[in-house]
Design a protein around this motif. Sequence first.
Motif, short mmCIF file in Angstrom:
data_model
loop_
_atom_site.label_atom_id
_atom_site.label_comp_id
_atom_site.label_asym_id
_atom_site.label_seq_id
_atom_site.Cartn_x
_atom_site.Cartn_y
_atom_site.Cartn_z
N GLN A 197 0.83 -1.21 0.00
CA GLN A 197 0.00 0.00 0.00
C GLN A 197 0.86 1.26 0.00
O GLN A 197 0.42 2.32 0.39
CB GLN A 197 -0.95 -0.02 1.20
CG GLN A 197 -1.96 -1.14 1.13
CD GLN A 197 -2.92 -1.13 2.30
OE1 GLN A 197 -3.08 -0.14 2.99
NE2 GLN A 197 -3.58 -2.24 2.52
N THR A 198 2.09 1.11 -0.44
CA THR A 198 3.01 2.23 -0.44
C THR A 198 2.53 3.33 -1.39
O THR A 198 1.95 3.05 -2.43
CB THR A 198 4.44 1.78 -0.80
OG1 THR A 198 5.35 2.81 -0.49
CG2 THR A 198 4.58 1.42 -2.25
N GLY A 199 2.79 4.54 -1.00
CA GLY A 199 2.47 5.67 -1.86
C GLY A 199 3.73 6.19 -2.51
O GLY A 199 4.81 5.62 -2.37
N PRO A 213 8.08 1.56 2.96
CA PRO A 213 8.62 0.56 3.87
C PRO A 213 9.02 -0.69 3.07
O PRO A 213 8.25 -1.18 2.26
CB PRO A 213 7.46 0.27 4.83
CG PRO A 213 6.67 1.55 4.82
CD PRO A 213 6.75 2.02 3.39
N THR A 214 10.25 -1.14 3.29
CA THR A 214 10.84 -2.18 2.45
C THR A 214 11.60 -3.18 3.30
O THR A 214 12.12 -2.83 4.36
CB THR A 214 11.81 -1.52 1.42
OG1 THR A 214 11.10 -0.48 0.74
CG2 THR A 214 12.32 -2.51 0.41
N VAL A 261 14.78 3.35 16.08
CA VAL A 261 13.45 2.77 16.17
C VAL A 261 12.78 3.05 14.82
O VAL A 261 12.82 4.18 14.32
CB VAL A 261 12.63 3.42 17.30
CG1 VAL A 261 11.20 2.93 17.29
CG2 VAL A 261 13.28 3.14 18.65
N VAL A 262 12.22 2.02 14.20
CA VAL A 262 11.47 2.21 12.96
C VAL A 262 10.11 1.53 13.09
O VAL A 262 9.95 0.59 13.86
CB VAL A 262 12.21 1.65 11.71
CG1 VAL A 262 13.50 2.39 11.47
CG2 VAL A 262 12.44 0.17 11.82
N ARG A 263 9.17 2.03 12.33
CA ARG A 263 7.83 1.44 12.31
C ARG A 263 7.58 0.86 10.93
O ARG A 263 7.92 1.48 9.92
CB ARG A 263 6.78 2.52 12.58
CG ARG A 263 6.89 3.17 13.93
CD ARG A 263 5.98 4.40 14.07
NE ARG A 263 4.69 4.25 13.45
CZ ARG A 263 4.24 5.00 12.43
NH1 ARG A 263 4.98 5.94 11.91
NH2 ARG A 263 3.04 4.81 11.93
N ILE A 264 7.02 -0.36 10.90
CA ILE A 264 6.60 -0.93 9.63
C ILE A 264 5.18 -1.48 9.83
O ILE A 264 4.82 -1.90 10.92
CB ILE A 264 7.56 -2.03 9.12
CG1 ILE A 264 7.68 -3.16 10.12
CG2 ILE A 264 8.92 -1.46 8.78
CD1 ILE A 264 8.43 -4.35 9.58
N PRO A 265 4.37 -1.46 8.78
CA PRO A 265 2.99 -1.90 8.93
C PRO A 265 2.88 -3.41 9.12
O PRO A 265 3.65 -4.18 8.55
CB PRO A 265 2.32 -1.45 7.63
CG PRO A 265 3.42 -1.29 6.65
CD PRO A 265 4.65 -0.95 7.44
N ALA A 266 1.89 -3.82 9.90
CA ALA A 266 1.66 -5.24 10.16
C ALA A 266 1.39 -6.01 8.88
O ALA A 266 1.68 -7.20 8.80
CB ALA A 266 0.49 -5.40 11.14
N ARG A 267 0.89 -5.32 7.86
CA ARG A 267 0.61 -6.02 6.60
C ARG A 267 1.89 -6.53 5.93
O ARG A 267 1.83 -7.27 4.96
CB ARG A 267 -0.19 -5.13 5.65
CG ARG A 267 0.51 -3.85 5.24
CD ARG A 267 -0.38 -2.95 4.38
NE ARG A 267 0.20 -1.63 4.26
CZ ARG A 267 -0.12 -0.58 5.01
NH1 ARG A 267 -1.05 -0.72 5.93
NH2 ARG A 267 0.45 0.57 4.84
#
Length: 87
Positions: free
Chosen positions: A11-13, A18-19, A62-68
């Motif tokens: 769902q990246t724009g 996020p990779t 600290v990084v955030r990545i989506p659960a998907r």
Amino acid sequence: MSLQFIGIDPQTGDDESPTVWVDKEKKELVVQGWKPSPELEAECAALELPGHAVGIPDTEAVVRIPARMVDMIREACDVLEGADQVR
């Protein structure tokens, strides 16, 4: 360093990506994610855990990545485990 691309947030724009990659040589997952909010970063830095110093060292982030993206992370782990079995 030779990175193996695993996947990008589906769902990246145009401005976000996020990779997940694998570095087989170093046997590491490499992730690109969103920066945390100052509040989240402060919460992580303040946690007192056994065997873990309080704070975030300058060499870490600290990084955030989506659960998907969990399936991509599992795939990356499988790639690393497979690399161990080949050697």
